[in-house]
Design an enzyme around this catalytic site. Structure first.
Site, short mmCIF file in Angstrom:
data_model
loop_
_atom_site.label_atom_id
_atom_site.label_comp_id
_atom_site.label_asym_id
_atom_site.label_seq_id
_atom_site.Cartn_x
_atom_site.Cartn_y
_atom_site.Cartn_z
N ALA A 12 0.83 -1.22 0.00
CA ALA A 12 0.00 0.00 0.00
C ALA A 12 0.86 1.26 0.00
CB ALA A 12 -0.94 -0.03 1.21
N GLY A 16 0.94 0.97 -5.35
CA GLY A 16 -0.23 0.19 -4.98
C GLY A 16 -1.46 1.07 -4.84
N LYS A 190 15.03 0.40 -19.36
CA LYS A 190 14.74 1.28 -18.21
C LYS A 190 15.80 1.09 -17.13
CE LYS A 190 11.12 3.04 -15.28
NZ LYS A 190 9.88 2.79 -14.56
N SER A 260 13.74 8.70 -7.26
CA SER A 260 13.17 7.98 -6.11
C SER A 260 14.29 7.46 -5.21
CB SER A 260 12.30 6.83 -6.59
OG SER A 260 13.06 5.94 -7.38
N GLU A 272 16.78 0.67 -3.94
CA GLU A 272 16.66 -0.47 -4.87
C GLU A 272 18.00 -0.72 -5.59
OE1 GLU A 272 12.21 -1.38 -5.97
OE2 GLU A 272 12.77 0.50 -6.90
N1 LIG Z 1 6.47 5.49 -7.29
C1 LIG Z 1 6.67 5.57 -8.60
O1 LIG Z 1 6.43 6.63 -9.21
C2 LIG Z 1 7.17 4.38 -9.38
C3 LIG Z 1 7.19 4.46 -10.79
C4 LIG Z 1 7.61 3.35 -11.52
C5 LIG Z 1 8.00 2.19 -10.87
N2 LIG Z 1 7.99 2.15 -9.51
C6 LIG Z 1 8.41 0.90 -8.86
O2 LIG Z 1 7.28 0.33 -8.20
C7 LIG Z 1 7.72 -0.39 -7.02
C8 LIG Z 1 6.95 0.15 -5.81
O3 LIG Z 1 7.34 1.52 -5.65
P1 LIG Z 1 6.59 2.52 -4.68
O4 LIG Z 1 7.09 3.88 -5.02
O5 LIG Z 1 5.13 2.25 -4.68
O6 LIG Z 1 7.21 2.08 -3.26
P2 LIG Z 1 6.66 2.43 -1.81
O7 LIG Z 1 5.91 3.71 -1.84
O8 LIG Z 1 7.81 2.28 -0.89
O9 LIG Z 1 5.59 1.28 -1.52
C9 LIG Z 1 5.93 -0.03 -1.26
C10 LIG Z 1 4.92 -0.54 -0.25
O10 LIG Z 1 5.11 -1.94 -0.10
C11 LIG Z 1 4.78 -2.23 1.27
N3 LIG Z 1 5.30 -3.55 1.64
C12 LIG Z 1 6.57 -3.94 1.81
N4 LIG Z 1 6.63 -5.23 2.17
C13 LIG Z 1 5.35 -5.66 2.24
C14 LIG Z 1 4.75 -6.90 2.57
N5 LIG Z 1 5.47 -7.97 2.92
N6 LIG Z 1 3.40 -6.99 2.55
C15 LIG Z 1 2.64 -5.93 2.21
N7 LIG Z 1 3.16 -4.72 1.88
C16 LIG Z 1 4.49 -4.59 1.90
C17 LIG Z 1 5.42 -1.11 2.04
O11 LIG Z 1 4.84 -1.07 3.30
P3 LIG Z 1 5.38 -0.17 4.51
O12 LIG Z 1 4.84 1.21 4.19
O13 LIG Z 1 4.80 -0.79 5.68
O14 LIG Z 1 6.90 -0.22 4.43
C18 LIG Z 1 5.07 0.08 1.15
O15 LIG Z 1 3.84 0.64 1.53
C19 LIG Z 1 9.23 -0.15 -6.92
O16 LIG Z 1 9.94 -1.23 -7.46
C20 LIG Z 1 9.47 1.09 -7.77
O17 LIG Z 1 10.77 1.15 -8.32
C21 LIG Z 1 7.57 3.22 -8.74
#
Ligand SMILES: NC(=O)c1ccc[n+]([C@@H]2O[C@H](COP(=O)([O-])OP(=O)(O)OC[C@H]3O[C@@H](n4cnc5c(N)ncnc54)[C@H](OP(=O)(O)O)[C@@H]3O)[C@@H](O)[C@H]2O)c1
Length: 303
Positions: A12, A16, A190, A260, A272
């Site tokens: 989340a 997500g 990428k 990021s 990462e």
């Molecule tokens: N954000 C962007 O704009 C973007 C764009 C392209 C690609 N991405 C890629 O997408 C992926 C996610 O990025 P994000 O920015 O969304 O990261 P994020 O904001 O850090 O979100 C990741 C979430 O996963 C949760 N999590 C971790 N372990 C878990 C588990 N065992 N069960 C349930 N939830 C869990 C974390 O919870 P906690 O909050 O409790 O730690 C956190 O809320 C990454 O690989 C990133 O490189 C992101």
């Protein structure tokens, strides 16, 4: 893919919540985090308008009690380094043939999960941008910072119909999505961009555009000279305009951005690094290439 089957968004965080917010207009979704949360998702759209969306937000454990409906698809939206733990937890709650969609950057979890999971594993490469912001009332809001395109495919070219179904579902929710018949190539391209930009800007705590200046410009060029041949050595076609043009064009286009990985470093979160630099280091070992710039970058990048 029936619009009535729920999709689970596991993780989340920014992605997500973004996918949950967008998809919730078109199909049942459930946002699954590590903690239970109110069933309302605060979403700021790209024009700056705030929405409070009715989205179930739960944990895997509470979901098993409240709604036993099996998901049609699970979107894994954790950071790369958390994906295996999340997947292990998920395995206890879903049929092993449930389709997965991986959103992670880099090229670390994609081949591992594809080999490991019994059911179909789709990979996404997205240029959507989102982050989570604290609200004055103590809550949080996902900010849809930039709209983009999400490309979908699987590494073995085994699930074209499923990829088309997922693209249709994202499109029905108002997102731009396309099937990619060579998702591995797109993920590697990428990764090349991320490897040349993110660790340097994170280490030196600079915006992307500052890479154009001394002393960073020659560091980027030295990395490109190592990254391009390594990825081609994996059997991946280079970008039509070449590696240098691809990477410098992204630096220009994102000159004002804080990557990021820099945000993770500033917030004291894990980066990462392994997902982005790990596959290049593995390729260097396999191809027996010397990569002094990448080696130094890996040593200097917080994990
Ligand atoms: N954000 C962007 O704009 C973007 C764009 C392209 C690609 N991405 C890629 O997408 C992926 C996610 O990025 P994000 O920015 O969304 O990261 P994020 O904001 O850090 O979100 C990741 C979430 O996963 C949760 N999590 C971790 N372990 C878990 C588990 N065992 N069960 C349930 N939830 C869990 C974390 O919870 P906690 O909050 O409790 O730690 C956190 O809320 C990454 O690989 C990133 O490189 C992101």
């Amino acid at each position: 893919m029936p619009a009535s089957s729920p999709w689970w968004l596991l993780g989340a965080g920014a992605m997500g919540r973004l996918f949950a917010a967008r998809l919730s207009v078109a199909r049942p979704v459930c946002l699954i985090g590590r903690r239970d949360a109110p069933n309302v998702l605060h979403y700021r759209d790209p024009s700056g308008v705030d929405h409070a969306l009715d989205v179930p937000c739960c944990t895997l454990t509470s979901l098993a009690v409240s709604d036993p409906t099996p998901p049609g698809l699970v979107v894994l939206a954790t950071k790369s380094h958390d994906t295996q733990t999340a997947l292990d937890a998920l395995s206890a709650h879903v049929d092993a043939r449930t389709p997965l969609l991986l959103l992670q950057n880099g090229f670390r979890v994609q081949p591992i999960v594809t080999r490991q999971w019994l059911g179909p594993v789709l990979c996404a490469s997205t240029t959507e941008g989102a982050y989570v912001e604290s609200a004055p009332d103590g809550g949080t809001c996902v900010v849809h910072a930039g709209t983009g395109v999400t490309w979908i495919g699987d590494l073995d070219h085994a699930w074209p119909d499923l990829a088309h179904g997922v693209v249709e579902a994202l499109t029905a929710a108002g997102m731009r999505a396309q099937v990619d018949d060579d998702i591995a190539q797109r993920l590697w391209h990428k990764l090349a961009v991320n490897a040349a930009i993110n660790p340097l800007v994170a280490r030196h705590r600079i915006r992307n555009g500052q890479l154009r200046d001394r002393p960073f410009r020659r560091m980027v060029d030295a990395l490109i000279d190592e990254i391009g041949p390594l990825i081609e050595g994996q059997g991946v076609e280079p970008p039509a305009a070449g590696w240098s043009a691809l990477i410098w064009q992204v630096i220009e286009a994102t000159a004002d951005n804080r990557a990021s990985m820099l945000q993770d470093v500033l917030a004291g979160r894990p980066t990462e690094r392994e997902a982005i630099l790990g596959p290049l280091r593995d390729a260097a070992r396999r191809q027996q290439r010397s990569t002094p710039s990448l080696d130094a970058l890996y040593r200097d990048t917080p994990s």
